[in-house]
Design an enzyme around this catalytic site. Structure first.
Site, short mmCIF file in Angstrom:
data_model
loop_
_atom_site.label_atom_id
_atom_site.label_comp_id
_atom_site.label_asym_id
_atom_site.label_seq_id
_atom_site.Cartn_x
_atom_site.Cartn_y
_atom_site.Cartn_z
CE LYS A 111 -4.06 -2.11 2.08
NZ LYS A 111 -4.80 -2.37 3.31
CE LYS A 190 -8.99 -9.99 -0.70
NZ LYS A 190 -8.28 -9.71 0.53
CE LYS A 193 -19.40 -1.64 -3.61
NZ LYS A 193 -20.15 -1.16 -2.48
#
Ligand code: SF4
Length: 328
Positions: A111, A190, A193
């Protein structure tokens, strides 16, 4: 009964990936253990986010969790920020957490790479996770493989704190979910959304079919005559989540023998998904029509969680030597 804690970010409506990968398992666990399930909004703000939509996403996640079958008479469902003790224990645990361990976390490295300026909250994310678990002295934590490293760090933090202030926290153990990881409809990453590769739990039958029809399959099936390998096909993984065992056997056979086309296979899956999701969609509609009921459940959930959290923090602070004023 062992105590179980797990959390999910307030990303709005659930999709079939987090339903099959985590939340359906929670519905089962609430019958077997003493469970707390939290919508972890304090975690959600460690990444860029839209503050204007956070309330709606949190409410919608609560509706999702209740609609799939979390039952407030069997478990505690609450919003993390409604129990401020999470943040307080987070700070206390920060003081025993080695910086090097945080910097080594794979998720942090992934990240952080995507951000120009790395907020300290992203680095400390696993300490907040440890606080979430240890605040309730949970013994079991349902996790996917990708969360194992964070859980190991929670165990390490518990060990270090116990070593310094005396045995108090159990070392939480992983409860690995049996379901295989669901990839997105693109068959690449994966299901997420933000990548737009999901099927929402409340999608109507037409939307489910529209999304499923172009989904990636075993690349070896170039034409209908080519046999495939269901173990390499994400559509088959989703079949394993929604279709009865007998159908799964038939699907695998017809795939390996090129007995049908991928579109036939997906149509069967769509029908089973639509049937399985219809009652969930109905319950969600009823909950949305009664927002006071959802608020009441979350308020009561936070009160019950706080009772446990306060007792833990009182003992933690006593052991850490804080000055607490006596009752008047
Ligand atoms: S037949 Fe079904 S399981 Fe086999 S590759 Fe096609 S979609 Fe996947």
């Amino acid at each position: 009964m062992a105590r179980v804690f797990s959390g999910i970010q307030p990303s709005g409506e659930l999709h079939i990936g987090n339903y099959l990968g985590a939340v359906r398992n929670w519905v089962r666990l609430q019958h077997e253990h003493d469970c707390l399930f939290s919508i972890v909004d304090l975690h959600a703000i460690t990444q860029p986010y839209d503050p204007g939509g956070l309330v709606a996403r949190t409410r919608e996640m609560a509706v999702s969790l209740l609609a799939v079958g979390l039952d407030p008479s069997r478990c505690i469902v609450f919003v993390q920020s409604h129990v401020p003790e999470h943040a307080e224990l987070n700070w206390l645990l920060n003081t025993v957490t080695p910086l090097g361990e945080l910097e080594r976390q794979t998720q942090f490295k992934d990240k952080a790479q995507r951000q120009e300026s790395i907020p300290a909250g992203l680095l400390n994310y696993p300490v907040l996770q440890a606080a979430d678990i240890l605040l309730y002295r949970a013994e079991l934590v349902p996790v996917g493989e990708d969360q194992l490293q964070h859980l190991e760090l929670s165990r390490e933090i518990a060990r270090r704190w116990n070593g310094r202030f005396g045995d108090y926290f159990p070392e939480p153990q992983p409860l690995l979910t049996a379901t295989r990881r669901i990839l997105g409809l693109d068959g690449q990453a994966k299901m997420s959304k933000s990548l737009g590769n999901t099927i929402g739990l409340f999608d109507d039958p037409d939307a489910i079919w529209e999304k499923l029809r172009p989904a990636a399959t075993d690349p070896a099936r170039v034409t209908r005559k080519d046999p495939g390998n269901p173990d390499l096909c994400n559509v088959f993984t989703v079949h394993q989540g929604f279709s009865p065992p007998g159908v799964q056997v038939e699907v695998a056979h017809k795939c390996r023998t090129a007995g049908w086309g991928c579109l036939d296979c997906k149509r069967v899956l769509a029908d089973h998904m639509i049937a399985a999701l219809a009652p969930i969609r109905e319950r969600a509609a009823a909950l949305r029509a009664d927002p006071k009921r959802v608020e009441r459940i979350l308020r009561e959930g936070a009160e019950r969680a706080r009772d446990i959290a306060r007792a833990t923090l009182t003992e933690v602070k006593r052991r850490m030597g804080f000055y607490s004023l006596p009752e008047d």
